[in-house]
Design a protein around this motif. Sequence first.
Motif, mmCIF file in Angstrom:
data_model
loop_
_atom_site.group_PDB
_atom_site.id
_atom_site.type_symbol
_atom_site.label_atom_id
_atom_site.label_comp_id
_atom_site.label_asym_id
_atom_site.label_seq_id
_atom_site.Cartn_x
_atom_site.Cartn_y
_atom_site.Cartn_z
ATOM 1 N N UNK A 193 39.277 52.639 51.557
ATOM 2 C CA UNK A 193 39.593 51.343 52.163
ATOM 3 C C UNK A 193 38.522 50.315 51.807
ATOM 4 N N UNK A 194 37.265 50.704 51.880
ATOM 5 C CA UNK A 194 36.177 49.781 51.543
ATOM 6 C C UNK A 194 36.279 49.337 50.091
ATOM 7 N N UNK A 195 36.586 50.270 49.210
ATOM 8 C CA UNK A 195 36.739 49.933 47.791
ATOM 9 C C UNK A 195 37.851 48.909 47.600
ATOM 10 N N UNK A 196 38.970 49.077 48.280
ATOM 11 C CA UNK A 196 40.084 48.133 48.157
ATOM 12 C C UNK A 196 39.712 46.768 48.727
ATOM 13 N N UNK A 197 38.998 46.747 49.845
ATOM 14 C CA UNK A 197 38.578 45.474 50.439
ATOM 15 C C UNK A 197 37.605 44.737 49.520
ATOM 16 N N UNK A 198 36.716 45.477 48.875
ATOM 17 C CA UNK A 198 35.767 44.855 47.947
ATOM 18 C C UNK A 198 36.492 44.287 46.734
ATOM 19 N N UNK A 199 37.550 44.949 46.312
ATOM 20 C CA UNK A 199 38.308 44.476 45.148
ATOM 21 C C UNK A 199 39.172 43.270 45.492
ATOM 22 N N UNK A 200 39.828 43.301 46.657
ATOM 23 C CA UNK A 200 40.799 42.261 46.992
ATOM 24 C C UNK A 200 40.212 41.091 47.764
ATOM 25 N N UNK A 201 39.134 41.347 48.542
ATOM 26 C CA UNK A 201 38.517 40.307 49.378
ATOM 27 C C UNK A 201 39.541 39.689 50.341
ATOM 28 N N UNK B 207 42.420 41.016 53.611
ATOM 29 C CA UNK B 207 42.896 42.146 54.406
ATOM 30 C C UNK B 207 44.321 42.552 54.037
ATOM 31 N N UNK B 208 45.241 41.589 53.976
ATOM 32 C CA UNK B 208 46.635 41.935 53.706
ATOM 33 C C UNK B 208 46.832 42.425 52.276
ATOM 34 N N UNK B 209 46.084 41.851 51.316
ATOM 35 C CA UNK B 209 46.213 42.328 49.939
ATOM 36 C C UNK B 209 45.673 43.746 49.811
ATOM 37 N N UNK B 210 44.569 44.034 50.500
ATOM 38 C CA UNK B 210 44.038 45.395 50.491
ATOM 39 C C UNK B 210 45.033 46.367 51.111
ATOM 40 N N UNK B 211 45.679 45.947 52.191
ATOM 41 C CA UNK B 211 46.686 46.799 52.839
ATOM 42 C C UNK B 211 47.840 47.083 51.893
#
Length: 305
Positions: free
Chosen positions: A14-22, A24-28
């Motif tokens: 999840x942290x990796x996705x948040x760092x990539x997308x910056x 919340x909804x895109x990371x989800x």
Amino acid sequence: MHNLRSVDLNLLVVLDALLAERHLSRAAERLNMSQPAVSHALARLRILLDDPLFHRRRREMEPTLRALELSEPLAEALAQIRTVLAPEGFDPTARHVFRLAMSDFGAALVLPGLMASLRRDAPGIDLVVTQQSRESMIGAVADGQIDMAFGVFPELSSRCAADILFEDEYACLLDPSAQPQPYRGLTESRYLSAPHVLVAVHGEAATEIDLHLRSHRKARRIALVLPHWSVAPQVIRGTDLILTVARRCLSEVAPGLEVTATPVDLPTIPFAAIYAKRRRSDPALRWLMDRTKQLLPPQGRSFPI
């Protein structure tokens, strides 16, 4: 120091996705999770790492220094884990989205062959292509907002790596009938005194050509700056303007226009694909890079633009 057995390693994904997308909804969406689930995971990460990790800035989430420090080793570790769990590497038959950045020139070089190949062999793969300035592309690659960028990058962030796809040389496009007469070919003095066309996404003027000329105490006059390559050859006809670009751009030109060698020595043009160093072992990026290299014409052949 946390006991690894007590840590939910899914939180790191999840942290990796948040760092990539910056975001919340895109990371989800990237993780195929609900937004509340990602928000809950972020809350747990903040407790686990004793750091807020992100601050909200307008519509995006800005990573803290601690989060940025974790970004590269985390992505590299997850890429290694994915390689171990998927020894066959990237599965091109699966659904996947690559986010790429390139100029319209780069798109003309890469996209026709790449899309034909993907539709034939990997129809589940989608591409999202954006056009940005060179500096923005480098920053977006380093921050994980895009997967790969194509173009010419004389200077790179220390967080990025480059694979040279081919090298080209500069050539000039002009209308010989509109040049000061008598015209017997493009000379250095005429090149330096002529008005020039520059293609630059956001009006940047410090191109490799001009920096090279400046280093030799020479200069040219830029009479027109354009954000798009496609219209540049059209403005040459009937004018004394000169366009200096990669020779492969000029494989097909309108009748009456002339392609000629540059009368001044200029450096070669290394066309590269750049990616974040932390993703060097990412099977998906390796697959895309290999596929792109296979589709490029051999050195010396022109692209059908």
